[in-house]
Design a protein around this motif. Sequence first.
Motif, PDB file in Angstrom:
ATOM      1  N   GLU A  53     -15.922  -5.274  11.680  1.00 20.06           N
ATOM      2  CA  GLU A  53     -16.659  -4.049  11.971  1.00 20.06           C
ATOM      3  C   GLU A  53     -15.815  -2.811  11.721  1.00 20.06           C
ATOM      4  O   GLU A  53     -16.310  -1.778  11.338  1.00 20.06           O
ATOM      5  N   THR A  54     -14.527  -2.935  11.950  1.00 19.33           N
ATOM      6  CA  THR A  54     -13.660  -1.774  11.761  1.00 19.33           C
ATOM      7  C   THR A  54     -12.415  -2.196  10.998  1.00 19.33           C
ATOM      8  O   THR A  54     -11.923  -3.317  11.144  1.00 19.33           O
ATOM      9  N   ILE A  55     -11.926  -1.295  10.208  1.00 14.79           N
ATOM     10  CA  ILE A  55     -10.674  -1.520   9.504  1.00 14.79           C
ATOM     11  C   ILE A  55      -9.623  -0.702  10.233  1.00 14.79           C
ATOM     12  O   ILE A  55      -9.780   0.514  10.422  1.00 14.79           O
ATOM     13  N   GLN A  56      -8.561  -1.371  10.669  1.00 13.32           N
ATOM     14  CA  GLN A  56      -7.522  -0.674  11.433  1.00 13.32           C
ATOM     15  C   GLN A  56      -6.839   0.379  10.566  1.00 13.32           C
ATOM     16  O   GLN A  56      -6.681   1.503  10.967  1.00 13.32           O
ATOM     17  N   ALA A  57      -6.438  -0.045   9.346  1.00 18.83           N
ATOM     18  CA  ALA A  57      -5.777   0.885   8.437  1.00 18.83           C
ATOM     19  C   ALA A  57      -5.765   0.258   7.049  1.00 18.83           C
ATOM     20  O   ALA A  57      -5.837  -0.958   6.914  1.00 18.83           O
ATOM     21  N   ILE A  58      -5.674   1.084   6.052  1.00 12.83           N
ATOM     22  CA  ILE A  58      -5.565   0.593   4.695  1.00 12.83           C
ATOM     23  C   ILE A  58      -4.080   0.508   4.364  1.00 12.83           C
ATOM     24  O   ILE A  58      -3.336   1.477   4.549  1.00 12.83           O
ATOM     25  N   ASP A  59      -3.664  -0.643   3.880  1.00 16.95           N
ATOM     26  CA  ASP A  59      -2.264  -0.849   3.529  1.00 16.95           C
ATOM     27  C   ASP A  59      -2.046  -0.315   2.121  1.00 16.95           C
ATOM     28  O   ASP A  59      -2.330  -0.977   1.128  1.00 16.95           O
ATOM     29  N   ILE A  60      -1.573   0.904   2.026  1.00 14.85           N
ATOM     30  CA  ILE A  60      -1.377   1.575   0.735  1.00 14.85           C
ATOM     31  C   ILE A  60      -0.382   0.807  -0.123  1.00 14.85           C
ATOM     32  O   ILE A  60      -0.560   0.685  -1.338  1.00 14.85           O
ATOM     33  N   VAL A  61       0.648   0.250   0.476  1.00 15.13           N
ATOM     34  CA  VAL A  61       1.653  -0.497  -0.287  1.00 15.13           C
ATOM     35  C   VAL A  61       1.002  -1.700  -0.964  1.00 15.13           C
ATOM     36  O   VAL A  61       1.231  -1.969  -2.144  1.00 15.13           O
ATOM     37  N   ALA A  62       0.151  -2.414  -0.218  1.00 11.86           N
ATOM     38  CA  ALA A  62      -0.535  -3.577  -0.796  1.00 11.86           C
ATOM     39  C   ALA A  62      -1.503  -3.144  -1.886  1.00 11.86           C
ATOM     40  O   ALA A  62      -1.640  -3.813  -2.914  1.00 11.86           O
ATOM     41  N   MET A  63      -2.188  -2.028  -1.678  1.00 11.05           N
ATOM     42  CA  MET A  63      -3.132  -1.537  -2.682  1.00 11.05           C
ATOM     43  C   MET A  63      -2.409  -1.158  -3.972  1.00 11.05           C
ATOM     44  O   MET A  63      -2.892  -1.416  -5.063  1.00 11.05           O
ATOM     45  N   ARG A  64      -1.248  -0.529  -3.864  1.00  9.70           N
ATOM     46  CA  ARG A  64      -0.502  -0.071  -5.038  1.00  9.70           C
ATOM     47  C   ARG A  64       0.272  -1.202  -5.719  1.00  9.70           C
ATOM     48  O   ARG A  64       0.687  -1.050  -6.855  1.00  9.70           O
ATOM     49  N   ALA A  65       0.446  -2.333  -5.031  1.00  9.54           N
ATOM     50  CA  ALA A  65       1.213  -3.445  -5.599  1.00  9.54           C
ATOM     51  C   ALA A  65       0.458  -4.136  -6.728  1.00  9.54           C
ATOM     52  O   ALA A  65       1.054  -4.688  -7.637  1.00  9.54           O
TER      53      ALA A  65
END
Length: 152
Positions: free
Chosen positions: A93-105
């Motif tokens: 239902e909710t996303i705690q946070a977007i992991d920018i490092v994982a997205m950019r990897a």
Amino acid sequence: MNKEKIDKVKMCTETVIRWNEIDEEILQQRSKLDWLKLGDGNNAYFHASIRAKHKAKSIDKLELNDDSVIQDQPEIEAEDLRFYKSLMGDKTETIQAIDIVAMRAGTQVKPEQDDMLTSQVTDQEIFKALNSIGDLESPGIDDYGAKFFKAS
């Protein structure tokens, strides 16, 4: 490594491939004619072909990772759902946070790729895609061949 012989082999290979395609088209047309003659009525040939299609697409038993076998249809359906849900994960239902490092990897879409993916589809692209389908191919379950759509 004679260039003339290589070119001749290429030309002969292309000719053989084209004749094979023509032969395949003839066989497909014959099978459609047989279907029209024998399979269009409410007869044994029609019902046998439907049974064969159904049997080819059905799952009678399922072997699990622990070597157990299930044959009951509701259990097979439940196992299929469980397996594909495990591949997709659960709904949150909710996303705690977007992991920018994982997205950019991972691989990123370049700006020009983004422009191409979000641009309007042109009539020329549709025409090219439609013409890439063989005339005897049927893109849907309605059995209208691509030639019908091309002519329309």
